[in-house]
Design a protein around this motif. Structure first.
Motif, mmCIF file in Angstrom:
data_model
loop_
_atom_site.group_PDB
_atom_site.id
_atom_site.type_symbol
_atom_site.label_atom_id
_atom_site.label_comp_id
_atom_site.label_asym_id
_atom_site.label_seq_id
_atom_site.Cartn_x
_atom_site.Cartn_y
_atom_site.Cartn_z
ATOM 1 N N TRP A 42 -12.050 -22.758 50.453
ATOM 2 C CA TRP A 42 -12.776 -23.337 49.419
ATOM 3 C C TRP A 42 -11.696 -24.461 48.705
ATOM 4 N N HIS A 43 -11.832 -25.593 48.465
ATOM 5 C CA HIS A 43 -10.988 -26.709 48.066
ATOM 6 C C HIS A 43 -11.592 -27.568 46.889
ATOM 7 N N CYS A 44 -10.836 -28.397 46.487
ATOM 8 C CA CYS A 44 -11.094 -29.642 45.929
ATOM 9 C C CYS A 44 -11.011 -30.789 46.891
ATOM 10 N N ILE A 45 -11.148 -31.842 46.580
ATOM 11 C CA ILE A 45 -10.959 -33.058 47.435
ATOM 12 C C ILE A 45 -9.501 -33.355 47.327
ATOM 13 N N THR A 46 -8.996 -33.494 48.569
ATOM 14 C CA THR A 46 -7.669 -33.818 48.755
ATOM 15 C C THR A 46 -7.360 -34.838 49.854
ATOM 16 N N GLY A 47 -6.197 -35.495 49.727
ATOM 17 C CA GLY A 47 -5.804 -36.310 50.877
ATOM 18 C C GLY A 47 -4.424 -36.836 50.657
ATOM 19 N N TYR A 48 -3.827 -37.283 51.802
ATOM 20 C CA TYR A 48 -2.459 -37.685 51.742
ATOM 21 C C TYR A 48 -2.544 -39.202 51.172
ATOM 22 N N MET A 49 -1.447 -39.500 50.497
ATOM 23 C CA MET A 49 -1.094 -40.751 49.922
ATOM 24 C C MET A 49 -0.874 -41.693 50.883
ATOM 25 N N GLU A 50 -1.476 -42.634 51.073
ATOM 26 C CA GLU A 50 -1.412 -43.706 52.086
ATOM 27 C C GLU A 50 -0.436 -44.732 51.576
ATOM 28 N N PRO A 51 0.642 -45.476 52.436
ATOM 29 C CA PRO A 51 1.559 -46.584 51.972
ATOM 30 C C PRO A 51 0.681 -47.817 51.272
#
Length: 163
Positions: A42-51
């Motif tokens: 179980w997570h929250c919403i996540t994502g890699y920072m894009e350039p």
């Protein structure tokens, strides 16, 4: 949480973590079993920072991709503290935290998640298979998790980064 020591963050080690709030509840997302990283947790919403993107832009993009929420569905996007976290191998990660307040209860999850649940923050501890860092992100964004004790030594490595 204590201020983090100045640490150089390697390229590709900056992410956003967005807690989605509807009324007095938050959404938890169960990661797909087909993912290699933290599958079934179980997570929250996540994502890699894009350039070329700001943390706010990246947070909004992740919300749209992973929940179907558009900017018009978000009544408030609150920026929380930046957190410094070390993964299992000791590598540092910079986490930009946010809370997205929505008036929309129904979410359209993408392939990264197999389910989501709305829960009061005080009941998060009932989700025993949650990412080790989730409680610290929730606390940093102002959601008190009753009885949250962390998850081993990696949880203790999460620190608030001074701005």
């Amino acid at each position: 949480m204590h201020p983090a020591e100045a640490t150089e963050v390697p390229a590709g080690h900056t992410v956003v973590a967005v807690v989605v709030q509807w009324r007095a509840k938050i959404a938890l997302f169960k990661r797909s079993q087909s993912l290699r990283h933290e599958s079934g947790q179980w997570h929250c919403i996540t994502g890699y920072m894009e350039p070329g993107r700001t943390p706010v832009q990246q947070a909004m993009e992740e919300l749209r991709e992973e929940t179907g929420l558009e900017q018009s569905d978000i009544s408030e996007l609150r920026s929380g503290p930046k957190l410094m976290m070390r993964d299992g191998s000791g590598a540092p990660w910079l986490v930009h935290t946010f809370t997205a307040v929505t008036c929309t209860r129904r979410l359209e999850i993408d392939w990264e998640h197999e389910a989501y649940r709305w829960t009061p923050p005080s009941k998060v501890k009932r989700f025993s298979n949650r990412a080790y860092w989730l409680d610290q992100v929730l606390e940093a964004t102002g959601f008190h998790v009753q009885g949250a004790a962390g998850f081993g030594p990696r949880a203790a490595s999460l620190r608030k980064q001074s701005a």
